[in-house]
Scaffold this active site. Sequence first.
Site, PDB file in Angstrom:
ATOM      1  N   GLU A  67      43.128 -35.392 -31.036  1.00 12.10           N
ATOM      2  CA  GLU A  67      41.782 -34.864 -31.211  1.00 12.10           C
ATOM      3  C   GLU A  67      40.732 -35.870 -30.745  1.00 12.10           C
ATOM      4  OE1 GLU A  67      44.623 -32.882 -33.853  1.00 12.10           O
ATOM      5  OE2 GLU A  67      44.092 -34.988 -33.589  1.00 12.10           O
ATOM      6  N   PRO A 270      58.815 -42.786 -27.432  1.00 10.72           N
ATOM      7  CA  PRO A 270      58.808 -42.009 -28.685  1.00 10.72           C
ATOM      8  C   PRO A 270      57.389 -41.732 -29.166  1.00 10.72           C
ATOM      9  CG  PRO A 270      59.394 -44.289 -29.125  1.00 10.72           C
ATOM     10  CD  PRO A 270      59.326 -44.145 -27.635  1.00 10.72           C
ATOM     11  N   ARG A 271      57.200 -40.574 -29.760  1.00 17.34           N
ATOM     12  CA  ARG A 271      55.888 -40.227 -30.306  1.00 17.34           C
ATOM     13  C   ARG A 271      55.451 -41.250 -31.343  1.00 17.34           C
ATOM     14  NH1 ARG A 271      51.170 -37.712 -29.203  1.00 17.34           N
ATOM     15  NH2 ARG A 271      50.213 -36.802 -31.066  1.00 17.34           N
ATOM     16  N   GLU A 313      50.317 -46.549 -23.530  1.00 21.09           N
ATOM     17  CA  GLU A 313      50.777 -46.887 -22.186  1.00 21.09           C
ATOM     18  C   GLU A 313      51.357 -45.694 -21.433  1.00 21.09           C
ATOM     19  OE1 GLU A 313      51.812 -51.418 -21.690  1.00 21.09           O
ATOM     20  OE2 GLU A 313      53.353 -50.445 -22.904  1.00 21.09           O
ATOM     21  N   ASN A 337      51.025 -32.560 -25.322  1.00 18.83           N
ATOM     22  CA  ASN A 337      50.026 -32.212 -24.313  1.00 18.83           C
ATOM     23  C   ASN A 337      50.557 -32.389 -22.885  1.00 18.83           C
ATOM     24  OD1 ASN A 337      47.745 -31.868 -22.792  1.00 18.83           O
ATOM     25  ND2 ASN A 337      46.597 -33.545 -23.716  1.00 18.83           N
TER      26      ASN A 337
END
Length: 434
Positions: A67, A270-271, A313, A337
Site C-alpha cells: 500500500e 521469499p516474501r 532488492e 503484484n
Amino acid sequence: MADALPVTLGVYRRASALAAPLAGLLIGRRLRQGKEDPARIDERRGIASVARPPGPLVWIHGASVGEVLAAAELIDRLRALNLRVLLTSGTRTSAEIVARRFPPDVIHQFIPFDVPAFVERFLDHWKPGLALFIESDLWPNLLLSAADRRLPLVLINGRMSPRSFPRWRKARGTIAALLSCFDLCLTQSDIDHERFAALGSPNVMTSGNLKLDIKALPADPERFDRLKAATGRRTVFVAASTHPGEEEIIIDAHRRLARDIPSLLTVIVPRHPQRGPAIAQLAAVSRLQVQLRSRGDLPSADTDIYVADTMGELGLFYRIAPVVFMGGSLVPHGGQNPIEPAKLDAAILHGPHVFNFKDIYAQLDREEGALLARDPEEFVTLLRHLLGNPIARNRLAASAQNVVVRLGGAVDKTMAALEPYLLQMRIEQGAADA
C-alpha cells in the site's frame, strides 16, 4: 456521530477504551516477536516522534509495504504542490521501505493502536487537513474520531476482496457506518465499486489501480554490476515473493530442469526474508548448492539456488532474470503484484491463486502477457518452455508492458478527484497566512 453508531461499534469503542492499560502487554509481545521498532514504540501510543511541520498537511495511511509503495506517485504529485505529507503504516518493513525509497521530507509514523486515547493524541498533534486511506485498512476509532473532527476522509485505491465482501455483508450495519465516514471512495475496479456501494459507501468512483502507475523498481548500480558479473552468461530464473509450500515446488523444478539446462541459476526471493535459512535448508536437503544473500554471498559458478533473503532488492533481480514467477499463487495466498516485473521486461509466470490481483492477472492472461500454471507439473512445463524460447519470452514481456500502459492513469484520476479538497486546504492556508 456516536449516537448513530450500530451496537457493534459502540461495544468496540468502549472495549478498546478499557483495553488501553493492556497496551503495554501487546507491545511487549510484539517487541519479542520483532514486529515493533523499540526506538519508536511511543508512536503506537499516538506520541509523535517528530514535530509537525507548518502549513497544510496531507495524511496518507497504508497497512504495509504494498500500500505504501502504491502511493509513491501520488505523494510526488502532492509534494509538487508544496504540500507536506505524513505517511503512516503498521509494519517495520514498510517503515524501512519509506526510509529507503521516499524523499526525506515525507514524514513516516507508525499508526497508533486503535485505542481512543491514542487516536485522539495522534490527531491532536498532527492536525491533518486531508486524510487518505489506501485500499481497505479501516480502523474504527481512527475513522470515527477523524469524522467527528470534520476531517475530510477519502478512501483511495479501494479494494474489496472476494473473501472480505461476503464477510462484511453479514455485518452490513457496521461496515456502512465506517464507510459513511469517507467523503469519497475511489476504487481500483468496477467490481470494487459495486462492492463498496453495496456495503453502504455513499459516494463511490472508479479511478483505477495506483499500482499500475508506479515507477519501475530501482536497483543500486554497483550491486547490479556485481550480481551481473557473478551470474555471467548463466540462465537465471527468479521466483519472487514466495510463500511456504512454493519453495519445494521451485526447488523440484530446478532439479528437473537443470538436467537439460546445466547453467540454470534459480533465485528465490521469499516474501518474508527471515525464512531464508529454512529455504536454504530445503535446497541443501535436495543436494543442491545454495547460498544466502543475507550473509553477503554472491552466486558462484556452482550455485544452484540463490536465496535472496533481503529487503528492497526485487528491482535488482527482476533486471537480471528473463523469466519471473510471482509467488503466493501456487498456494492459496492470493498472489503478488505482477506490475513490477512487467515494467522491467520480465516474462511472468504465475499459479491459479491470484485473487488479490484478480483483474490485473485476468487481463494479462487474456492478452498473453503472462502464463498461468494450474499445478506444479504445468509450472515445470511452462518454465521449461520460457527458459528455452527467447521469442516467446519477449512476446510475453511486450504484451505485459502494453497491458500496464493501457490500464494506467489512476494517479491522474485520483488527483482530479482530490482537487476540491486540495483547493480547500490552499484557501484555508491563505486565510491563515493573512
